[in-house]
Design an enzyme around this catalytic site. Structure first.
Site, PDB file in Angstrom:
ATOM      1  N   CYS A  55      15.879  29.373  30.927  1.00  7.06           N
ATOM      2  CA  CYS A  55      15.602  29.674  32.486  1.00  7.06           C
ATOM      3  C   CYS A  55      16.999  29.945  33.205  1.00  7.06           C
ATOM      4  CB  CYS A  55      15.202  28.461  33.185  1.00  7.06           C
ATOM      5  SG  CYS A  55      16.169  26.992  33.325  1.00  7.06           S
ATOM      6  N   CYS A 105      20.870  26.407  30.434  1.00  5.45           N
ATOM      7  CA  CYS A 105      19.540  26.430  29.487  1.00  5.45           C
ATOM      8  C   CYS A 105      19.302  27.722  29.087  1.00  5.45           C
ATOM      9  CB  CYS A 105      18.280  25.803  30.508  1.00  5.45           C
ATOM     10  SG  CYS A 105      16.838  26.063  29.867  1.00  5.45           S
ATOM     11  N   ASP A 111       1.405  10.404   3.331  1.00  5.02           N
ATOM     12  CA  ASP A 111       1.526  11.132   4.552  1.00  5.02           C
ATOM     13  C   ASP A 111       0.223  11.925   4.533  1.00  5.02           C
ATOM     14  OD1 ASP A 111       3.120  11.033   6.309  1.00  5.02           O
ATOM     15  OD2 ASP A 111       4.497  12.406   5.575  1.00  5.02           O
ATOM     16  N   GLU A 117       0.791  -1.188   0.027  1.00  4.35           N
ATOM     17  CA  GLU A 117      -0.049  -0.100  -0.080  1.00  4.35           C
ATOM     18  C   GLU A 117       1.024   1.244  -0.018  1.00  4.35           C
ATOM     19  OE1 GLU A 117      -2.217  -0.444   3.639  1.00  4.35           O
ATOM     20  OE2 GLU A 117      -3.497  -2.143   2.951  1.00  4.35           O
ATOM     21  N   CYS A 177      11.654  25.628  34.862  1.00  4.79           N
ATOM     22  CA  CYS A 177      12.073  26.096  33.493  1.00  4.79           C
ATOM     23  C   CYS A 177      10.676  26.725  32.641  1.00  4.79           C
ATOM     24  CB  CYS A 177      12.805  25.084  32.788  1.00  4.79           C
ATOM     25  SG  CYS A 177      13.168  25.504  31.243  1.00  4.79           S
ATOM     26  N   TYR A 221      -7.440   1.558   5.341  1.00  5.05           N
ATOM     27  CA  TYR A 221      -6.669   0.561   5.121  1.00  5.05           C
ATOM     28  C   TYR A 221      -6.202  -0.273   6.344  1.00  5.05           C
ATOM     29  CZ  TYR A 221      -3.816   4.036   7.481  1.00  5.05           C
ATOM     30  OH  TYR A 221      -3.177   5.165   8.094  1.00  5.05           O
ATOM     31  N   LYS A 256       2.523   4.405   0.493  1.00  2.00           N
ATOM     32  CA  LYS A 256       2.084   5.338   2.122  1.00  2.00           C
ATOM     33  C   LYS A 256       1.916   6.684   1.938  1.00  2.00           C
ATOM     34  CE  LYS A 256       4.052   5.208   6.701  1.00  2.00           C
ATOM     35  NZ  LYS A 256       4.442   6.628   6.947  1.00  2.00           N
ATOM     36  N   LYS A 279      10.789   2.683   2.925  1.00  2.00           N
ATOM     37  CA  LYS A 279      10.713   4.372   2.578  1.00  2.00           C
ATOM     38  C   LYS A 279      11.509   4.455   1.307  1.00  2.00           C
ATOM     39  CE  LYS A 279       8.462   6.057   5.884  1.00  2.00           C
ATOM     40  NZ  LYS A 279       8.959   7.218   6.884  1.00  2.00           N
ATOM     41  N   CYS A 328      18.096  20.557  30.599  1.00  2.00           N
ATOM     42  CA  CYS A 328      18.110  21.651  31.464  1.00  2.00           C
ATOM     43  C   CYS A 328      17.573  20.748  32.909  1.00  2.00           C
ATOM     44  CB  CYS A 328      16.873  22.782  31.012  1.00  2.00           C
ATOM     45  SG  CYS A 328      16.417  23.551  32.482  1.00  2.00           S
TER      46      CYS A 328
HETATM   47  S1  IVH Z   1      -1.205   0.627   8.696  1.00  2.00           S
HETATM   48  C1  IVH Z   1      -0.322  -1.416  12.766  1.00  2.00           C
HETATM   49  N1  IVH Z   1      -1.159   1.494   6.356  1.00  2.00           N
HETATM   50  O1  IVH Z   1       1.762   5.323   8.956  1.00  2.00           O
HETATM   51  C2  IVH Z   1      -0.587  -0.917  11.429  1.00  2.00           C
HETATM   52  N2  IVH Z   1      -0.481   3.032   7.989  1.00  2.00           N
HETATM   53  O2  IVH Z   1       3.413   4.444  10.817  1.00  2.00           O
HETATM   54  C3  IVH Z   1      -0.296   0.647  11.435  1.00  2.00           C
HETATM   55  N3  IVH Z   1       0.141   5.207   6.988  1.00  2.00           N
HETATM   56  O3  IVH Z   1       0.062   6.417  11.650  1.00  2.00           O
HETATM   57  C4  IVH Z   1      -1.052   1.532  10.254  1.00  2.00           C
HETATM   58  N4  IVH Z   1      -0.462   4.603   4.904  1.00  2.00           N
HETATM   59  O4  IVH Z   1      -0.557   7.495   9.427  1.00  2.00           O
HETATM   60  C5  IVH Z   1      -1.044   1.720   7.574  1.00  2.00           C
HETATM   61  N5  IVH Z   1      -1.456   1.947   4.131  1.00  2.00           N
HETATM   62  C6  IVH Z   1      -1.166   2.393   5.430  1.00  2.00           C
HETATM   63  C7  IVH Z   1      -0.613   3.459   5.834  1.00  2.00           C
HETATM   64  C8  IVH Z   1      -0.171   3.889   6.917  1.00  2.00           C
HETATM   65  C9  IVH Z   1       0.204   5.727   5.837  1.00  2.00           C
HETATM   66  C10 IVH Z   1       0.457   5.798   8.167  1.00  2.00           C
HETATM   67  C11 IVH Z   1      -0.326   6.194   9.411  1.00  2.00           C
HETATM   68  C12 IVH Z   1       0.367   5.524  10.534  1.00  2.00           C
HETATM   69  C13 IVH Z   1       1.374   5.440  10.139  1.00  2.00           C
HETATM   70  C14 IVH Z   1       2.302   4.284  11.080  1.00  2.00           C
END
Ligand code: IVH
Length: 704
Positions: free
Chosen positions: A426, A423, A134, A130, A447, A241, A132, A329, A441
């Site tokens: 403070c 710091c 953002d 899937e 602080c 998803y 990914k 990634k 700090c």
């Molecule tokens: S599944 C345990 N599926 O990734 C399964 N997450 O790092 C966790 N995200 O907060 C989530 N696309 O914002 C899943 N196809 C996808 C996704 C996805 C984006 C993001 C989501 C989650 C983060 C997890």
């Protein structure tokens, strides 16, 4: 009369009965066209025809407001602004994903799965890939096929209740089609396409509104609007998803589950693909990397999920991430620019973090002028001087980073950066414990950079548990100058008059309800003037002193006075006190160091003593059930547990000092939710009672 026949008549001529009938028909029809347009991308009528339906619906509702249906299309464009977001606990925590940054990482991930499941090498692993996106992860609860409420991910355990905002999303099915489980949490991503993002930013710039850095910020900022009407004007999309808690398993494989989601009416990413082997997954990764730039939305990698749900179940989780899924990634995007300065920011936990200030540069489509430098060692290791030309990279959702320096371009006379040992917020000493990367700090309770965050922790449910003192209220009290330290909270009564004069707090507008806000708050504070010592210690927010360690300290030192005295001795270098501290089972040198650092800073001692004037920590039982997090708490079990019978669990809870009851009320501290939990789980959620999964229960009961 038929719906079409009714529609021909002027609204003024409709009887109440006819109006109700037509509103029902319009709700159905508009939902159908929303789906055709937004989900299927296959509209059946023109925009003008669609608008006419919406206008007709609105006109009838205006004449017969008492007939407005719960599923009315007009309710998709929220009502009056909300007063901030309530917290919602997820039925099952929303976890995160581990990352893979290359093929080797992905192979290691597959090998781990094989090892864990004891699969032969020739057994193929089937994945769903899937892309990914953002955006913002959301958790959507459906009961009997109806959308009940939805929350953002938040800290993974509880998120913000954004139900009203979600209702403005055309992609959000308010009723599921087909045969969904009686109760199910559907998870997905709220996001914005690249084109919508650019258009929104243009509009924002024109109208003098906020311009967003990237589609993710735009999506998050739009979803988290207090006024749902604003959300309604933002082009948010939703792909489903994943699954959270469910009363029954709707599928045997993840791919099947995605098909169910489609049947029920959700949009599922059209790019998701079933992959028959590791090799197919690797090929998919390459394909998506190629197509990335031309996709309508930003992706930063691909999530691979093992297809078989029974295997997912067996694999379970490590820490906060599943063993059965990974986010692979894409390589980061990079650019070079000039480093103008290094700022030191003080985080909410007192960590001093250096931040690069650079000449603005375009990195993969986003203008960057600040970047993280991590910590002082990193600056030294990368040999970064102010004035250097640096390489910055943006890796998905992470803050941009400075990866290195172009040495050939270093200006003459540039000097290495000297990290401060005080710091900047403070003036307290900033120390760096041996073996740690971060300088912190020691100003602790005093602080300003940490104050609000520490106060929030201090009042939180597992600490002092002061009802009504949430993040927003604390921020307000802090900004108004009424609360600077924990002790100030207990002196708020002096400011009751002033608090009542604030909008929404006082008797000005809605008499009864609002006048009570101040009274309730003060009563909640008074109620916590006596607290168990362990809560008191935990509430101080000393680093590494979580609930478990606070309990160890309370049990060992018994009284506040004794604990305080022994800590001061240890901080003054008393070796016997220090040895005693480290001799406590579970308290090691690192924890001892944090206590010593806290008690070495005079300002902290002052704040602590000030607090002890107001609050009386109760002596802890030296041994026995006091050790358990369930001691003195009320607990309810619901649903079937996998690893023990209900009877066994209840007896164990009683042995740990808990009171077991059958029904959930405001006085319940924990609800352990097993399989097929019904109304008790719902009730717990409604009342905000802490819910534990079987695994969490086992862990807290000391069985895990
Ligand atoms: S599944 C345990 N599926 O990734 C399964 N997450 O790092 C966790 N995200 O907060 C989530 N696309 O914002 C899943 N196809 C996808 C996704 C996805 C984006 C993001 C989501 C989650 C983060 C997890």
């Amino acid at each position: 009369m038929s719906a079409a026949g009714l529609r021909a008549r002027p609204v003024e001529a409709l009887t109440e009965e006819e109006a109700a009938e037509e509103l029902a028909a319009l709700a159905r029809e508009i939902a159908h066209h929303d789906r055709a347009y937004y989900v299927l991308d296959a509209p059946e009528i023109t925009d003008a025809e669609y608008d006419a339906l919406v206008r007709r619906n609105r006109a009838i509702e205006a004449r017969f407001p008492h007939l407005i249906r719960p599923d009315s299309p007009s309710r998709r464009v929220g009502a009056a602004p909300a007063e901030g977001f309530a917290k919602l606990r997820h039925g099952v925590p929303m976890l995160s994903l581990d990352n893979a940054f290359g093929e080797q990482d992905f192979r290691d991930f597959c090998a781990r799965i094989r090892r864990f499941l004891n699969l032969p090498a020739e057994e193929r692993l089937r994945f769903v890939g899937e892309p990914k996106i953002d955006g913002v992860a959301v958790n959507l609860l459906y009961e009997e096929g109806r959308f009940v409420r939805g929350a953002t991910r938040g800290d993974g355990i509880e998120g913000e209740d954004v139900t009203r905002n979600l209702l403005t999303l055309k992609d959000l099915p308010r009723r599921l089609r087909g045969h969904p489980p009686a109760r199910i949490e559907v998870r997905g991503e709220v996001f914005m396409t690249k084109a919508d993002f650019l258009a929104l930013n243009e509009r924002q710039a024109r109208e003098g509104g906020r311009v967003f850095a990237n589609p993710r910020n735009a999506a998050a900022g739009s979803l988290r609007q207090l006024d749902p009407q604003i959300t309604a004007q933002r082009p948010l999309r939703l792909f489903a998803y994943a699954m959270g808690a469910a009363s029954e398993q709707p599928a045997r494989t993840h791919w099947d589950y995605l098909q169910r989601l489609r049947e029920w009416g959700f949009a599922v990413s059209p790019l998701s693909r079933l992959l028959a082997s590791e090799a197919e997954a690797a090929a998919f990764q390459a394909e998506m990397a190629d197509r990335r730039a031309s996709l309508p939305f930003d992706i930063d990698g691909v999530v691979y999920k093992l297809d078989r749900l029974d295997w997912q179940e067996r694999l379970g989780f490590v820490g906060r991430a599943p063993r059965w899924a990974i986010a692979w990634k894409f390589p980061a995007e990079r650019a070079t620019t000039k480093l103008l300065d290094i700022e030191i920011q003080v985080g909410r936990t007192g960590a001093l973090t250096p931040r690069a200030v650079m000449e603005p540069v375009n990195v993969g489509g986003v203008i960057v002028q600040h970047a993280s430098l991590h910590n002082e060692d990193e600056i030294a290791r990368k040999d970064i001087h102010i004035g250097d030309t640096v390489i910055v990279q943006r890796a998905g959702d992470v803050i941009p980073q400075v990866v290195g320096v172009v040495l050939e371009k270093r200006p003459k006379g540039a000097k290495p950066f000297v990290f401060p040992d005080r710091c900047p917020a403070c003036g307290s000493k900033a120390v760096r414990p041996e073996g740690e990367a971060v300088r912190r700090c020691t100003g602790g309770l005093t602080c300003p950079a940490q104050t609000v965050e520490r106060l929030i922790h201090f009042c939180s449910r597992n600490a002092m548990d002061i009802e009504g003192l949430g993040a927003e209220t604390i921020q307000k009290l802090h900004d108004e100058g009424l609360v600077r330290s924990p002790a100030d909270i207990f002196r708020l009564a002096r400011h009751a008059e002033r608090m009542r004069s604030w909008e929404g707090w006082g008797a000005k507008t809605r008499k009864g309800a609002e006048a009570k806000k101040v009274a309730n708050l003060l009563a909640a504070i008074e109620a916590r003037r006596r607290v168990p010592l362990e809560r008191f210690i935990f509430a101080l927010g000393i680093r590494r002193i979580g609930e478990a360690n606070a309990r160890l300290l309370a049990r060992h030192y018994h009284s506040f006075a004794n604990w305080r005295a022994r800590m001061i001795e240890a901080a003054a270098g008393g070796s016997e006190a220090r040895e005693e501290l480290e001799s406590i089972q579970g308290i090691g040198p690192a924890i001892a160091n944090e206590l010593v650092a806290f008690f070495s800073e005079r300002r902290n001692l002052k704040a602590l003593d000030d607090l002890a004037q107001e609050v009386t920590p109760e002596e802890a039982p030296a041994h026995g059930p006091g050790a358990s997090p369930f001691a003195g708490r009320t607990i309810v079990f619901t649903g079937a547990l996998d690893t023990m019978t209900r009877d066994e669990a209840e007896h164990l809870a009683e042995r740990l000092g808990a009171k077991v009851t059958k029904s959930v009320s405001r006085r319940t501290d924990f609800v352990v939710v097993g399989a097929d939990a019904g109304s008790k789980a719902a009730k717990a959620q409604e009342l905000g009672v802490r819910m534990l999964s079987e695994a969490e229960w086992r862990e807290m009961a000391g069985l895990a």
